[in-house]
Motif scaffolding. Structure first.
Motif, short mmCIF file in Angstrom:
data_model
loop_
_atom_site.label_atom_id
_atom_site.label_comp_id
_atom_site.label_asym_id
_atom_site.label_seq_id
_atom_site.Cartn_x
_atom_site.Cartn_y
_atom_site.Cartn_z
N TRP A 7 0.87 -1.17 0.00
CA TRP A 7 0.00 0.00 0.00
C TRP A 7 0.91 1.22 0.00
O TRP A 7 1.70 1.41 0.93
CB TRP A 7 -0.90 0.00 1.23
CG TRP A 7 -1.82 1.16 1.30
CD1 TRP A 7 -2.92 1.40 0.53
CD2 TRP A 7 -1.71 2.27 2.19
NE1 TRP A 7 -3.49 2.57 0.89
CE2 TRP A 7 -2.76 3.14 1.91
CE3 TRP A 7 -0.80 2.61 3.19
CZ2 TRP A 7 -2.96 4.33 2.59
CZ3 TRP A 7 -0.99 3.79 3.87
CH2 TRP A 7 -2.07 4.63 3.57
N ARG A 19 -5.10 -4.76 -1.43
CA ARG A 19 -5.59 -4.85 -2.81
C ARG A 19 -4.52 -5.31 -3.79
O ARG A 19 -4.80 -5.66 -4.91
CB ARG A 19 -6.14 -3.51 -3.26
CG ARG A 19 -7.40 -3.15 -2.54
CD ARG A 19 -7.98 -1.93 -3.13
NE ARG A 19 -9.30 -1.68 -2.54
CZ ARG A 19 -9.94 -0.56 -2.67
NH1 ARG A 19 -9.41 0.42 -3.35
NH2 ARG A 19 -11.12 -0.42 -2.12
N SER A 20 -3.25 -5.25 -3.34
CA SER A 20 -2.19 -5.71 -4.23
C SER A 20 -1.07 -6.36 -3.44
O SER A 20 -0.93 -6.15 -2.24
CB SER A 20 -1.64 -4.54 -5.06
OG SER A 20 -1.08 -3.56 -4.23
N THR A 38 -2.87 -7.82 -8.50
CA THR A 38 -4.09 -7.39 -7.81
C THR A 38 -4.68 -8.57 -7.06
O THR A 38 -4.67 -9.70 -7.56
CB THR A 38 -5.11 -6.85 -8.82
OG1 THR A 38 -4.53 -5.75 -9.51
CG2 THR A 38 -6.38 -6.40 -8.13
N GLU A 40 -8.10 -10.17 -5.10
CA GLU A 40 -9.54 -10.14 -4.88
C GLU A 40 -9.80 -10.80 -3.53
O GLU A 40 -9.16 -11.78 -3.19
CB GLU A 40 -10.27 -10.90 -5.99
CG GLU A 40 -10.07 -10.33 -7.38
CD GLU A 40 -10.67 -8.95 -7.55
OE1 GLU A 40 -11.66 -8.63 -6.85
OE2 GLU A 40 -10.15 -8.18 -8.37
N ASN A 41 -10.74 -10.27 -2.77
CA ASN A 41 -10.98 -10.76 -1.41
C ASN A 41 -11.16 -12.26 -1.31
O ASN A 41 -10.53 -12.91 -0.50
CB ASN A 41 -12.19 -10.05 -0.78
CG ASN A 41 -11.83 -8.65 -0.35
OD1 ASN A 41 -10.67 -8.34 -0.09
ND2 ASN A 41 -12.81 -7.79 -0.27
N ARG A 44 -7.75 -14.32 -2.56
CA ARG A 44 -6.38 -13.89 -2.26
C ARG A 44 -5.44 -15.05 -1.97
O ARG A 44 -4.32 -15.05 -2.45
CB ARG A 44 -6.36 -12.82 -1.16
CG ARG A 44 -6.81 -13.22 0.19
CD ARG A 44 -6.86 -12.02 1.17
NE ARG A 44 -7.64 -10.93 0.64
CZ ARG A 44 -7.13 -9.75 0.28
NH1 ARG A 44 -5.86 -9.50 0.43
NH2 ARG A 44 -7.90 -8.83 -0.22
#
Length: 84
Positions: A7, A19-20, A38, A40-41, A44
């Protein structure tokens, strides 16, 4: 292969909402490649597994997600913060 949630070019405070992730390959003590992906929830952990990640370095991760990572064969090194 190491993954670090990012982040603003820093280790993300909590992996669960990152998110990454930066994935780094190291050989003989040197970085040989790196890329940012990237997350994704819901996917991950499976994303890290598909990328062949062995170690996740993070500031924090929830207990359930840490257990899922462990079962998936990914070692977690928590309590790490600062610039990636």
């Amino acid at each position: 292969r190491i993954a670090i949630p990012v982040w603003n070019d820093r280790v993300s405070p909590v992996f669960d909402v990152s998110r990454s992730v930066r994935v780094v390959d190291i050989a003989d003590g040197s970085v040989v490649s790196e890329a940012v992906y990237t997350l994704e929830n819901e996917e991950r952990v499976s994303t890290l597994v598909k990328l062949g990640v062995d170690i996740l370095i993070c500031a924090a991760v929830s207990t359930p997600l840490k257990a899922t990572l462990w079962v998936s064969g990914i070692e977690v090194i928590p309590d790490t913060c600062g610039t990636v």
